[in-house]
Design a protein around this motif. Structure first.
Motif, PDB file in Angstrom:
ATOM      1  N   HIS A   1       0.840  -1.201   0.000  1.00 14.75           N
ATOM      2  CA  HIS A   1       0.000   0.000   0.000  1.00 14.75           C
ATOM      3  C   HIS A   1       0.874   1.250   0.000  1.00 14.75           C
ATOM      4  O   HIS A   1       0.642   2.189  -0.768  1.00 14.75           O
ATOM      5  CB  HIS A   1      -0.927  -0.018   1.225  1.00 14.75           C
ATOM      6  N   ARG A   2       1.882   1.268   0.849  1.00 17.03           N
ATOM      7  CA  ARG A   2       2.783   2.420   0.948  1.00 17.03           C
ATOM      8  C   ARG A   2       3.600   2.593  -0.331  1.00 17.03           C
ATOM      9  O   ARG A   2       3.877   3.721  -0.742  1.00 17.03           O
ATOM     10  CB  ARG A   2       3.698   2.271   2.173  1.00 17.03           C
ATOM     11  N   LEU A   3       3.983   1.494  -0.967  1.00 19.14           N
ATOM     12  CA  LEU A   3       4.744   1.595  -2.218  1.00 19.14           C
ATOM     13  C   LEU A   3       3.939   2.325  -3.291  1.00 19.14           C
ATOM     14  O   LEU A   3       4.482   3.164  -4.016  1.00 19.14           O
ATOM     15  CB  LEU A   3       5.160   0.208  -2.716  1.00 19.14           C
ATOM     16  N   ILE A   4       2.640   2.031  -3.369  1.00 25.30           N
ATOM     17  CA  ILE A   4       1.782   2.726  -4.330  1.00 25.30           C
ATOM     18  C   ILE A   4       1.711   4.213  -3.982  1.00 25.30           C
ATOM     19  O   ILE A   4       1.798   5.073  -4.859  1.00 25.30           O
ATOM     20  CB  ILE A   4       0.375   2.093  -4.385  1.00 25.30           C
ATOM     21  N   GLN A   5       1.576   4.522  -2.689  1.00 22.45           N
ATOM     22  CA  GLN A   5       1.576   5.924  -2.266  1.00 22.45           C
ATOM     23  C   GLN A   5       2.877   6.613  -2.676  1.00 22.45           C
ATOM     24  O   GLN A   5       2.859   7.742  -3.160  1.00 22.45           O
ATOM     25  CB  GLN A   5       1.410   6.027  -0.743  1.00 22.45           C
ATOM     26  N   MET A   6       3.986   5.929  -2.479  1.00 15.92           N
ATOM     27  CA  MET A   6       5.288   6.515  -2.831  1.00 15.92           C
ATOM     28  C   MET A   6       5.398   6.761  -4.332  1.00 15.92           C
ATOM     29  O   MET A   6       5.937   7.793  -4.759  1.00 15.92           O
ATOM     30  CB  MET A   6       6.423   5.617  -2.333  1.00 15.92           C
ATOM     31  N   LEU A   7       4.875   5.836  -5.127  1.00 14.10           N
ATOM     32  CA  LEU A   7       4.879   6.039  -6.581  1.00 14.10           C
ATOM     33  C   LEU A   7       4.058   7.273  -6.949  1.00 14.10           C
ATOM     34  O   LEU A   7       4.495   8.106  -7.756  1.00 14.10           O
ATOM     35  CB  LEU A   7       4.325   4.809  -7.308  1.00 14.10           C
ATOM     36  N   MET A   8       2.897   7.388  -6.361  1.00  9.97           N
ATOM     37  CA  MET A   8       2.043   8.534  -6.660  1.00  9.97           C
ATOM     38  C   MET A   8       2.698   9.839  -6.207  1.00  9.97           C
ATOM     39  O   MET A   8       2.656  10.841  -6.936  1.00  9.97           O
ATOM     40  CB  MET A   8       0.673   8.364  -6.014  1.00  9.97           C
ATOM     41  N   GLU A   9       3.302   9.832  -5.029  1.00 12.73           N
ATOM     42  CA  GLU A   9       4.015  11.020  -4.548  1.00 12.73           C
ATOM     43  C   GLU A   9       5.151  11.388  -5.504  1.00 12.73           C
ATOM     44  O   GLU A   9       5.342  12.561  -5.838  1.00 12.73           O
ATOM     45  CB  GLU A   9       4.570  10.769  -3.141  1.00 12.73           C
ATOM     46  N   GLY A  10       5.884  10.374  -5.951  1.00 11.86           N
ATOM     47  CA  GLY A  10       6.968  10.617  -6.900  1.00 11.86           C
ATOM     48  C   GLY A  10       6.460  11.176  -8.216  1.00 11.86           C
ATOM     49  O   GLY A  10       7.066  12.077  -8.802  1.00 11.86           O
ATOM     50  N   GLY A  11       5.337  10.653  -8.685  1.00 10.32           N
ATOM     51  CA  GLY A  11       4.748  11.157  -9.922  1.00 10.32           C
ATOM     52  C   GLY A  11       4.336  12.616  -9.793  1.00 10.32           C
ATOM     53  O   GLY A  11       4.606  13.431 -10.682  1.00 10.32           O
ATOM     54  N   LEU A  12       3.698  12.949  -8.680  1.00  5.45           N
ATOM     55  CA  LEU A  12       3.283  14.341  -8.459  1.00  5.45           C
ATOM     56  C   LEU A  12       4.488  15.269  -8.344  1.00  5.45           C
ATOM     57  O   LEU A  12       4.456  16.390  -8.866  1.00  5.45           O
ATOM     58  CB  LEU A  12       2.397  14.441  -7.212  1.00  5.45           C
ATOM     59  N   THR A  13       5.535  14.801  -7.703  1.00  6.82           N
ATOM     60  CA  THR A  13       6.756  15.608  -7.590  1.00  6.82           C
ATOM     61  C   THR A  13       7.356  15.852  -8.966  1.00  6.82           C
ATOM     62  O   THR A  13       7.729  16.991  -9.296  1.00  6.82           O
ATOM     63  CB  THR A  13       7.777  14.907  -6.672  1.00  6.82           C
TER      64      THR A  13
END
Length: 128
Positions: A25-37
């Protein structure tokens, strides 16, 4: 050692440690955060006329969206996974267009879509 180089090395090590310890779950959040960044950075590069950097950052955002798409479980996810797959495909196409046309609106559209998906994902409690 240059302070910026040291900071980047620390951030890399810190990110790697977070990935190793993260739940799916956290890995998906990290991917999304990275994409937004990357999208925010690409917008800044676009505003400054840094064409090469803009392209590189949009490429990274497209790769992250591809990672999110690859992570979909089409069998278990059913209609939701199919809809997300189509949305991720659309987002990637819009980013290609945004890069080619220097279009802020398309970049912002994808960032908004990704923020919406992320807020829904964030609301889901990870399985214990």
């Amino acid at each position: 050692m240059n302070a910026m180089v040291a900071l980047r090395q620390y951030q890399t090590v810190n990110t790697q440690a977070q990935v190793v310890e993260a739940s799916p779950h956290r890995l998906i959040q990290m991917l999304m955060e990275g994409g937004l960044t990357r999208l925010a950075q690409a917008r800044g590069a676009m505003e400054r006329g840094q064409v090469g950097l803009k392209g590189e950052l949009i490429g990274k955002a497209i790769a992250i969206i591809g990672g999110l798409r690859d992570g979909l479980n089409m069998e278990a996810g059913g209609e939701l996974a199919q809809n997300l797959d189509r949305l991720y495909e659309y987002m990637s196409a819009r980013l290609f267009e945004a890069n080619r046309e220097n279009d802020f609106a398309k970049l912002d559209e994808v960032a908004g879509l990704l923020r919406t998906i992320k807020s829904a994902w964030d609301a889901i409690a990870p399985a214990a």
